[in-house]
Scaffold this motif. Sequence first.
Motif, mmCIF file in Angstrom:
data_model
loop_
_atom_site.group_PDB
_atom_site.id
_atom_site.type_symbol
_atom_site.label_atom_id
_atom_site.label_comp_id
_atom_site.label_asym_id
_atom_site.label_seq_id
_atom_site.Cartn_x
_atom_site.Cartn_y
_atom_site.Cartn_z
ATOM 1 N N VAL A 1 -4.253 1.979 1.303
ATOM 2 C CA VAL A 1 -4.562 2.638 0.039
ATOM 3 C C VAL A 1 -3.587 2.090 -1.002
ATOM 4 N N PHE A 2 -4.126 1.348 -1.989
ATOM 5 C CA PHE A 2 -3.294 0.710 -3.002
ATOM 6 C C PHE A 2 -3.242 1.584 -4.252
ATOM 7 N N GLY A 3 -2.134 1.412 -4.986
ATOM 8 C CA GLY A 3 -2.063 2.023 -6.295
ATOM 9 C C GLY A 3 -2.922 1.251 -7.282
ATOM 10 N N TRP A 4 -3.044 1.840 -8.512
ATOM 11 C CA TRP A 4 -3.904 1.219 -9.517
ATOM 12 C C TRP A 4 -3.350 -0.154 -9.901
ATOM 13 N N GLY A 5 -4.199 -1.206 -9.774
ATOM 14 C CA GLY A 5 -3.821 -2.561 -10.125
ATOM 15 C C GLY A 5 -3.070 -3.299 -9.039
ATOM 16 N N LYS A 6 -2.941 -2.729 -7.854
ATOM 17 C CA LYS A 6 -2.188 -3.374 -6.778
ATOM 18 C C LYS A 6 -3.087 -3.964 -5.694
ATOM 19 N N ALA A 7 -4.392 -3.689 -5.704
ATOM 20 C CA ALA A 7 -5.300 -4.196 -4.681
ATOM 21 C C ALA A 7 -5.633 -5.662 -4.962
ATOM 22 N N PRO A 8 -6.112 -6.411 -3.958
ATOM 23 C CA PRO A 8 -6.554 -7.795 -4.194
ATOM 24 C C PRO A 8 -7.656 -7.855 -5.237
ATOM 25 N N LEU A 9 -7.661 -8.896 -6.037
ATOM 26 C CA LEU A 9 -8.580 -8.974 -7.162
ATOM 27 C C LEU A 9 -10.024 -9.132 -6.739
ATOM 28 N N TYR A 10 -10.267 -9.705 -5.565
ATOM 29 C CA TYR A 10 -11.652 -9.984 -5.210
ATOM 30 C C TYR A 10 -12.395 -8.736 -4.751
ATOM 31 N N LEU A 11 -11.713 -7.659 -4.397
ATOM 32 C CA LEU A 11 -12.376 -6.442 -3.933
ATOM 33 C C LEU A 11 -12.999 -5.694 -5.106
ATOM 34 N N ARG A 12 -14.102 -5.004 -4.822
ATOM 35 C CA ARG A 12 -14.850 -4.288 -5.850
ATOM 36 C C ARG A 12 -15.171 -2.870 -5.365
ATOM 37 N N PRO B 1 0.834 -1.215 0.000
ATOM 38 C CA PRO B 1 0.000 0.000 0.000
ATOM 39 C C PRO B 1 0.863 1.258 0.000
ATOM 40 N N ARG B 2 0.346 2.302 -0.634
ATOM 41 C CA ARG B 2 1.050 3.572 -0.723
ATOM 42 C C ARG B 2 0.734 4.493 0.447
ATOM 43 N N GLY B 3 -0.220 4.088 1.293
ATOM 44 C CA GLY B 3 -0.597 4.862 2.465
ATOM 45 C C GLY B 3 -1.770 4.201 3.163
ATOM 46 N N HIS B 4 -2.329 4.912 4.148
ATOM 47 C CA HIS B 4 -3.466 4.391 4.898
ATOM 48 C C HIS B 4 -4.460 5.513 5.152
ATOM 49 N N ILE B 5 -5.739 5.152 5.170
ATOM 50 C CA ILE B 5 -6.831 6.061 5.517
ATOM 51 C C ILE B 5 -7.657 5.382 6.593
ATOM 52 N N GLY B 6 -7.649 5.949 7.796
ATOM 53 C CA GLY B 6 -8.395 5.347 8.908
ATOM 54 C C GLY B 6 -7.946 3.932 9.209
ATOM 55 N N TYR C 1 -8.708 0.932 -0.074
ATOM 56 C CA TYR C 1 -8.936 2.013 -1.028
ATOM 57 C C TYR C 1 -7.991 1.811 -2.208
ATOM 58 N N VAL C 2 -8.413 2.311 -3.363
ATOM 59 C CA VAL C 2 -7.567 2.319 -4.544
ATOM 60 C C VAL C 2 -7.440 3.763 -5.015
ATOM 61 N N HIS C 3 -6.228 4.166 -5.299
ATOM 62 C CA HIS C 3 -5.980 5.547 -5.718
ATOM 63 C C HIS C 3 -6.155 5.665 -7.232
ATOM 64 N N THR C 4 -7.001 6.616 -7.658
ATOM 65 C CA THR C 4 -7.245 6.873 -9.081
ATOM 66 C C THR C 4 -6.870 8.305 -9.410
ATOM 67 N N ARG C 5 -6.561 8.535 -10.678
ATOM 68 C CA ARG C 5 -6.145 9.872 -11.103
ATOM 69 C C ARG C 5 -7.321 10.846 -11.142
ATOM 70 N N ASP C 6 -8.497 10.384 -11.573
ATOM 71 C CA ASP C 6 -9.632 11.278 -11.769
ATOM 72 C C ASP C 6 -10.532 11.387 -10.548
ATOM 73 N N TYR C 7 -10.641 10.323 -9.748
ATOM 74 C CA TYR C 7 -11.624 10.315 -8.660
ATOM 75 C C TYR C 7 -10.981 10.210 -7.282
ATOM 76 N N GLY C 8 -9.660 10.259 -7.201
ATOM 77 C CA GLY C 8 -9.003 10.210 -5.912
ATOM 78 C C GLY C 8 -8.993 8.804 -5.326
ATOM 79 N N ASP C 9 -9.128 8.706 -4.014
ATOM 80 C CA ASP C 9 -9.105 7.421 -3.313
ATOM 81 C C ASP C 9 -10.524 6.842 -3.261
ATOM 82 N N VAL C 10 -10.730 5.744 -3.966
ATOM 83 C CA VAL C 10 -12.052 5.124 -4.076
ATOM 84 C C VAL C 10 -12.099 3.913 -3.134
ATOM 85 N N PRO C 11 -13.142 3.791 -2.291
ATOM 86 C CA PRO C 11 -13.230 2.657 -1.363
ATOM 87 C C PRO C 11 -13.495 1.340 -2.102
#
Length: 450
Positions: free
Chosen positions: A37-48, A28-33, A69-79
Motif C-alpha cells: 500500500v503506497f502513499g499518494w504519488g509513491k506507486a510505480p507510474l505504470y499502474l492505473r 510502502p506504508r503497509g500491506h493488504i493481502g 494499492y494507493v492510499h487516498t484521503r477521500d476513498y481509502g485504499d484504492v487498488p
Amino acid sequence: MSTATATEAEIPAGREEADPERVARGKPRGHIGGLPVFGWGKAPLYLRTQTQLGQERLKLAEGQQPLAYVHTRDYGDVPLYDPAGAVKMKPLGSKTKAAMRARRTCPECGKVRQYVVRRQCLVCDRKAQQARTRLEARTCWDCREAFPRPLPKEHHRCGGCRRKQLAERRRKAVEWVERVTVCAGKNCSVKLVTKKEAREYQQRQGLGWASWNRAAHWPLRCPPCTEAEEQRQAEQRAQWEREEQERRAAERRAAVARVRWAAEALADPLVVVLDTETTGLHSEARIVELAVLSSGGEALLDTLLDPGEPIPNSEIHGITDDMVAGAKAFSDVLEELTGVLAGKRVLIYNQWYDTGVLRHELVLHYRRMGFREPETAAEAWLDTLSVEDVMIPYSDWVGEWSDYHGNNRWQKLHGGHRAASDCRAVLDCLRQMGRGAAAYTEELERETHV
C-alpha cells in the motif's frame, strides 16, 4: 497478464538499468493481502486505478487482480492494476458519443469542454463575473443607475447622489453641534459649550463620520437641570423599589395561598382526585382506564374501560387490548362516575387534558343515546363538576423557571402512567406542598408585622 508485483524492478532485454516507470518511488506504508500500500504519488507510474483505465478506454480483464494499492484521503485504499493485462473497451456508439458531447458543450459559447457543463462553462462563468464586477463599478450605490465610466472608489456615487450625501452629512454635523452646545434638560436653552469648541472637536474626529462622540469634560445639563434629573431618577428608583416590594409580597402571599390550599384539600372530605389513561394524546382519544380516589387515598372508582378500538400506545401505560377485552364501556360506568363526583371538589393534574377526553366520551355517549345536541349535553354534565387543577400550583410551588416559556416549567407527574397510581402521585404532590403550611403562615405574619 503480468504477474510481477509493483515492488519488483523489471529490467527489459538489452538494458542493464531498471525501467523507471516500473519502480516504486517510495517505500510502502503497509500491506493488504501481501500487496503493498503506497502513499499518494509513491506507486510505480505504470499502474492505473480502475477509473484511470476507463479514461484510457480500457477495462479490467476477467479475473484480473490488483498489483498494489494507493492510499487516498477521500476513498481509502484504492487498488492499482497493470494496464497490460486489461482489455480494450468496445467503441462507443454514435448516439452515446453525441450525448456525451452534448453534456460537455457550453450553452453560452458552444465550445466542448473536458467536463460536464451544468449551466455554463468555467470560462463563461468567469467572464460573467468580471462583467458583473465592471457593472457594479459603474453603478451608483444610491440610485443604482449605471454610467459609462467607473465611479470614484471612495464613495461609489454619481454627482447628484454624492451632493445629497454631503448635504446630509453637513445637516447632521450642524444638528450635532446644536445638540451638544445646549443643555439636554427639557425646555432648557442654557449654553454649555461654545459652537467653535464643538466644531473643532468635531473636525478632529473627522467630518466623514455619520455620528460623533461627545467630549468627556463637557457637561450634559446645567446645574438646575442636573439636580432635577437626579431627583427624577431618585423618584423612579423609589417607585421601582416599592413595586418590587409589592411584587415580592404578592408572590409570598400566593405561595402561602398555594400551601394552605394543598393542606386544606388533604383535610377536606369532599375532595377527590381523578385521572384517566387513554389511547393517545389527540382530541379524539378514548379512555382505557378511569380512577377516582378520595383525599385519604381510598379508591372510590378504579376500572379498566373498553375503548371500542385498538390501543396504539400500550407501551406507555402498559394497558393492552387483551386487558380491556370484556371490560365495561364508558357509558356503563357513567352513572357510577356521576354519583362519585356529585358535590365533590374534583382535583386533576392537568385538568385541560382529562376534561377534554371526558368531554369526547360524553359526546359519544349522548350521541348514541339519540340526543339532538350531544355537545351541549356534555358541557352541561361538565358544568356540574367543581374542577381544580393541581399541575399549575404544584409547578409554581417547585419554582423551576423557564426563560423560554416565561413562567415556571410544568412538572411531570411520576405516577407510572396508571390511573390509580397517578391519583396517589397527585396526593403526594399535595402533601409536599401542604407540609409547611404552619411555618409559611407564621413567616408571612411576621413579615407583615415588621
